[in-house]
Scaffold this motif. Structure first.
Motif, PDB file in Angstrom:
ATOM      1  N   LEU A  98      31.137  52.234  32.768  1.00  0.00           N
ATOM      2  CA  LEU A  98      31.275  50.840  32.343  1.00  0.00           C
ATOM      3  C   LEU A  98      32.585  50.708  31.588  1.00  0.00           C
ATOM      4  O   LEU A  98      32.799  51.389  30.582  1.00  0.00           O
ATOM      5  N   LEU A  99      33.468  49.834  32.087  1.00  0.00           N
ATOM      6  CA  LEU A  99      34.762  49.579  31.459  1.00  0.00           C
ATOM      7  C   LEU A  99      34.802  48.120  31.020  1.00  0.00           C
ATOM      8  O   LEU A  99      34.516  47.220  31.825  1.00  0.00           O
ATOM      9  N   THR A 100      35.161  47.886  29.778  1.00  0.00           N
ATOM     10  CA  THR A 100      35.157  46.518  29.265  1.00  0.00           C
ATOM     11  C   THR A 100      36.549  46.067  28.829  1.00  0.00           C
ATOM     12  O   THR A 100      37.365  46.879  28.392  1.00  0.00           O
ATOM     13  N   ALA A 101      36.777  44.765  28.957  1.00  0.00           N
ATOM     14  CA  ALA A 101      38.065  44.187  28.566  1.00  0.00           C
ATOM     15  C   ALA A 101      38.148  43.983  27.053  1.00  0.00           C
ATOM     16  O   ALA A 101      39.230  43.727  26.519  1.00  0.00           O
ATOM     17  N   VAL A 125      30.542  54.678  40.500  1.00  0.00           N
ATOM     18  CA  VAL A 125      30.528  53.215  40.524  1.00  0.00           C
ATOM     19  C   VAL A 125      31.129  52.719  39.214  1.00  0.00           C
ATOM     20  O   VAL A 125      30.723  53.152  38.137  1.00  0.00           O
ATOM     21  N   VAL A 126      32.108  51.841  39.308  1.00  0.00           N
ATOM     22  CA  VAL A 126      32.781  51.320  38.118  1.00  0.00           C
ATOM     23  C   VAL A 126      32.324  49.878  37.890  1.00  0.00           C
ATOM     24  O   VAL A 126      32.459  49.023  38.769  1.00  0.00           O
ATOM     25  N   ILE A 127      31.774  49.633  36.710  1.00  0.00           N
ATOM     26  CA  ILE A 127      31.317  48.292  36.336  1.00  0.00           C
ATOM     27  C   ILE A 127      32.296  47.716  35.313  1.00  0.00           C
ATOM     28  O   ILE A 127      32.565  48.355  34.288  1.00  0.00           O
ATOM     29  N   PHE A 128      32.830  46.542  35.604  1.00  0.00           N
ATOM     30  CA  PHE A 128      33.771  45.892  34.696  1.00  0.00           C
ATOM     31  C   PHE A 128      33.038  44.824  33.888  1.00  0.00           C
ATOM     32  O   PHE A 128      32.431  43.917  34.458  1.00  0.00           O
ATOM     33  N   GLY A 129      33.089  44.933  32.577  1.00  0.00           N
ATOM     34  CA  GLY A 129      32.434  43.972  31.712  1.00  0.00           C
ATOM     35  C   GLY A 129      33.424  43.143  30.907  1.00  0.00           C
ATOM     36  O   GLY A 129      34.616  43.451  30.832  1.00  0.00           O
ATOM     37  N   CYS A 130      32.935  42.059  30.332  1.00  0.00           N
ATOM     38  CA  CYS A 130      33.707  41.178  29.439  1.00  0.00           C
ATOM     39  C   CYS A 130      34.793  40.385  30.151  1.00  0.00           C
ATOM     40  O   CYS A 130      35.792  39.984  29.535  1.00  0.00           O
TER      41      CYS A 130
END
Length: 239
Positions: A98-101, A125-130
């Motif tokens: 999980l990668l967040t801005a 699997v890369v999940i982009f948050g924010c």
């Protein structure tokens, strides 16, 4: 393999399942299994998820909350959804990141393009948050931006309908499904499947968008393998 690296855009509302708000564990598990199927076939999968099942910035602004504050609240909602989706996918046996801005080191990595690409290359699997990390930008725009940054081949927008129609098929039984659509038509005819900024950014970078029904089992696999389901938005309309 029609598309090697994909960006899957999911709405927060999709996680509600049959509920009126919040997160439905059954729907999470179903999505995780769909994603697992294509990851095991060698596809590289990144995901951007909305937060509308928890909080929407625009709705908050209409109820007296400052728009900027409301948008940041919405970004935090996407992080909650990202954590839930991460948990479900890992429970299915697939590694995720999980990668967040917005920095929140205790729960997620900060978004760095090279790091995201490396995770994808390793089969995670890369999940982009924010979202984009900025107010006034939707998660649709964030999805297009992240797709461009990681050099994705396509954006797959998973919805509860099987494509783009001439009008709302849930309200108008005479609505006609469109198999293909140009960026210009999507913009000029005001289709609401994505916002104007997202469509324009896709057009400028020649990034196709496929809108499909994510809630039908097996559809995700069909889309990535090149089957003609949903509606494809691209620079050329196919008759």
């Amino acid at each position: 393999m029609a598309y090697k690296r994909i960006l899957l855009k999911l709405s927060g509302e999709a996680l509600m399942g049959e509920r009126q708000h919040g997160i439905d564990p059954k729907r999470l598990s179903e999505y995780a299994q769909e994603i697992k199927t294509i990851v095991n076939q060698g596809y590289e999968v990144a995901i951007v998820i909305g937060g509308g099942n928890i909080f929407r910035g625009v709705a908050g602004a209409s109820n007296g909350i400052d728009r900027v504050q409301g948008d940041y609240m919405g970004m935090l909602a996407t992080a909650i959804n990202g954590l839930a989706l991460q948990s479900a996918i890992e429970a299915a046996g697939i590694k995720t990141r999980l990668l967040t801005a917005i920095k929140m080191e205790q729960v997620a990595e900060p978004f760095i393009k090279r790091r995201a690409v490396r995770h994808l290359e390793k089969g995670r699997v890369v999940i982009f948050g924010c979202g984009t990390g900025n107010p006034y930008f939707t998660t649709d725009t964030a999805a297009v931006l992240r797709a461009i940054e990681i050099n994705a081949n396509v954006i797959l927008k998973g919805t509860r309908v099987d494509g783009i129609y001439t009008s709302d098929p849930e309200k108008n039984k005479d609505a006609v499904k469109l198999d293909t659509l140009t960026y210009e038509d999507a913009i000029n005819k005001g289709f609401k499947i994505m916002d104007l900024t997202a469509f324009t950014l896709s057009q400028e970078n020649n990034l196709p968008i496929i809108v499909f029904d994510m809630n039908t089992k097996g559809n995700l696999e069909k889309v990535v393998s090149g089957e003609n389901i949903g509606t494809k938005v691209d620079k050329v309309k196919i008759n």
